[in-house]
Design a protein around this motif. Sequence first.
Motif, short mmCIF file in Angstrom:
data_model
loop_
_atom_site.label_atom_id
_atom_site.label_comp_id
_atom_site.label_asym_id
_atom_site.label_seq_id
_atom_site.Cartn_x
_atom_site.Cartn_y
_atom_site.Cartn_z
N GLY B 286 3.15 -30.42 -19.52
CA GLY B 286 4.09 -29.30 -19.41
C GLY B 286 3.65 -28.11 -20.24
N LYS B 287 2.89 -28.36 -21.30
CA LYS B 287 2.37 -27.26 -22.12
C LYS B 287 0.99 -26.81 -21.63
N GLY B 288 0.55 -27.40 -20.52
CA GLY B 288 -0.73 -26.97 -19.95
C GLY B 288 -1.93 -27.68 -20.53
N VAL B 289 -1.73 -28.84 -21.16
CA VAL B 289 -2.85 -29.56 -21.76
C VAL B 289 -3.49 -30.49 -20.72
N GLU B 290 -4.81 -30.37 -20.57
CA GLU B 290 -5.55 -31.28 -19.70
C GLU B 290 -5.74 -32.61 -20.42
N LEU B 291 -5.47 -33.72 -19.70
CA LEU B 291 -5.59 -35.03 -20.34
C LEU B 291 -6.81 -35.77 -19.80
N ARG B 292 -7.57 -36.37 -20.73
CA ARG B 292 -8.72 -37.18 -20.35
C ARG B 292 -8.55 -38.54 -21.01
N HIS B 303 -2.41 -37.94 -13.15
CA HIS B 303 -3.24 -36.73 -13.28
C HIS B 303 -4.06 -36.75 -14.56
N CYS B 304 -4.61 -37.88 -14.87
CA CYS B 304 -5.43 -37.98 -16.08
C CYS B 304 -6.89 -38.19 -15.67
#
Lengths: 420, 420
Positions: B286-292, B303-304
């Motif tokens: 929600g804060k726009g952080v891309e997760l890996r 969506h990881c």
Amino acid sequence: MTESIQTYLETIGHNARAAARQISRAETAAKNQALLAIAATLEAEAAFLIAENQKDLEAGRQSGLDSAMLDRLDINAKRVKTMADGLREIAALPDPVGEITGLTYRPSGIQVGKMRVPLGVIGIIYESRPNVTADAAALCLKSGNACILRGGSEAIHSNKAIAACIRQGLETAGLPADAVQLIETTDRAAVGAMLRLEHAIDVIVPRGGKGLIQRIMEESRIPILKHLDGICHVYIDDRCDPDKAIRITLNAKTQRYGVCNALETLLIAEGVAPTLLPALAAQLRGKGVELRGCPRTRELVEHCVPATEEDWDTEYLAPILSIRVVADLDQAMDHIARHSSKHTEAIVTEDYGRARRFLREVDSSSVMVNASTRFADGFEYGLGAEIGISTDKLHARGPVGLEGLTTLKFVVLGDGHVRA
Amino acid sequence: MTESIQTYLETIGHNARAAARQISRAETAAKNQALLAIAATLEAEAAFLIAENQKDLEAGRQSGLDSAMLDRLDINAKRVKTMADGLREIAALPDPVGEITGLTYRPSGIQVGKMRVPLGVIGIIYESRPNVTADAAALCLKSGNACILRGGSEAIHSNKAIAACIRQGLETAGLPADAVQLIETTDRAAVGAMLRLEHAIDVIVPRGGKGLIQRIMEESRIPILKHLDGICHVYIDDRCDPDKAIRITLNAKTQRYGVCNALETLLIAEGVAPTLLPALAAQLRGKGVELRGCPRTRELVEHCVPATEEDWDTEYLAPILSIRVVADLDQAMDHIARHSSKHTEAIVTEDYGRARRFLREVDSSSVMVNASTRFADGFEYGLGAEIGISTDKLHARGPVGLEGLTTLKFVVLGDGHVRA
């Protein structure tokens, strides 16, 4: 061969790093138990140590080592006991690891303090005296560090025998034997390979001659705890007590010659030189000390060789003393700023203001008032033991004991605190 | 050209060494007076500073600096006031120089203690932000050090203007202007020449990108106070308070992205991952952080992207977070030992024993319990100001303030004492 040495050293480095994590969190009691077990093993294995040492002595005699070198190399029953007692003394010292200081609340609500922790892996490179193997390993162990030891090739059998006792003691206490690893090859390439273990070794401590230390400084990118020279000064102020001036100068110069905290250059104020210097010089000469002086000194002292510019920058480690008459405290401190190796300097004065200025303004690892430079020593300072003396400014300065083998990390205690 | 730069730098080094002796013995009142005079001069000369800064901004626009770079370069009236206030805050801090600790009598009769003293000459190499010129000079001045400043070429007019104000303030207080010297050429050879001033500079503090710091590490034989990476970890233990875990993770990752104490890898215990991770991941996204994530993370989080081995060793400085599910505290600490840059790590747990182990066993410059890694900062820690953050083990570790710019020397007080 060189490749296999590199591989050998990398394995040692890898093992040391793993052992460092274990030894860093070892209980104080376990570390002390290991130190006592090592002491007991050394004493129990005295005959073995002496037999192995004989091999080194025999090889040393054949390769033409001089008697001083052979004496330093020698292990006898008394020296085994001294080594074992040294370990027991280190066991009796307080454990520096884990102490938290200054833990205070900040306006944000977090608590912040500093915790004393081991450095990690210490690499020690040393010459001839095999007792360093036990001393250095003990200091590293007590301070929670793993160590990699590289002794001189002339002591290889002695060092291997001592290292075997150390590893046995570690295992007795349930600690990893790899916390103390001796490099078992005498190939000189091993030093170079050791200096390349940047990721495995945190600090190198070189103990030995200037040539060894310079080589390590040139080759190493690992931080080094060291001193190169001990060009120590005593300044005799015109407001001194003459008896103290003579006593301190004689002790600083003549108590032992070949040590880094011995006096090398005497500075004396013009106001007191004519009355004090002739008598002092006579006593020094009486002890067999060669005197090298500035022109003014040579006017006051008989049989005094002229000092050259080079003399002011020379660590004699011998019965030679350079002497310069100076106008006052300022000229003395200027001389020290220019020529000192920043090891140890002393002033002899009864003047409070001058003592205070000397203490503050002289930038050396030890600065003294009315005391012999020979006191610059970890035992005399109450550190319990020392791994060496540092004249570097970063980290530990002066005699380095257990505390110098540790560092501080910040600890922060919160309760879900986040930054605003 | 290069030869003349070397000569220019040698002159600067020589002047710095002379000024260092004077500033090291300056009274606290004189140093504070200088800091306040510099603050007043900066404010009085605000129009001049802004006009000079315009030259840099104009040149920056023409050479295509991006808006973030231009913003960091910008000096306006408010930023002049911030700089001046920073100097006043440093004036208000206690003077660390000269403090003597632990002065105790030894069995020999001498008294031994340690005195805190300046390091000598600090070389600071920094990029773009011209306020560093004032901040760094003020920290060095208060801690009794001379400094040599090498700012980025894009800020040369601004830096010269600020340095002129600093020198004026020093002279007002009767202190040597050469205690703060700015390198006034933008020739890149000046950095190399500066790094060769081994006898004139005691410590180099590089402030800037990783490329700059790596270059300095490769070229310099002068000790460096630095950090290279900030690969910070938060470990969420299965005995955590979930609210604290979410709050701390969000703050550590998203409060600011481009800073060295921001979270880069989240470790979470298997026991709590299924219940906590989906909600946490949703908030991060929600804060726009891309997760890996590791494979287990990807089972739990939509969506990881898959995390590669490289991700565990990457400082993103961006809205990207790598996530790994671990079995327990031991696996978390193993991961940290392997991948951390030893900057700052935090555990979120309510378990006393695990918090205690994490604090002791994690070998980073800051170790935290239930607090955001973003607190790793000189101001938050109460140091008053910081010249940088060190991830090295020797000397200063973590945020470095006035104390980190000093060292300790031994002082010995006797009354004619000699060594037996």
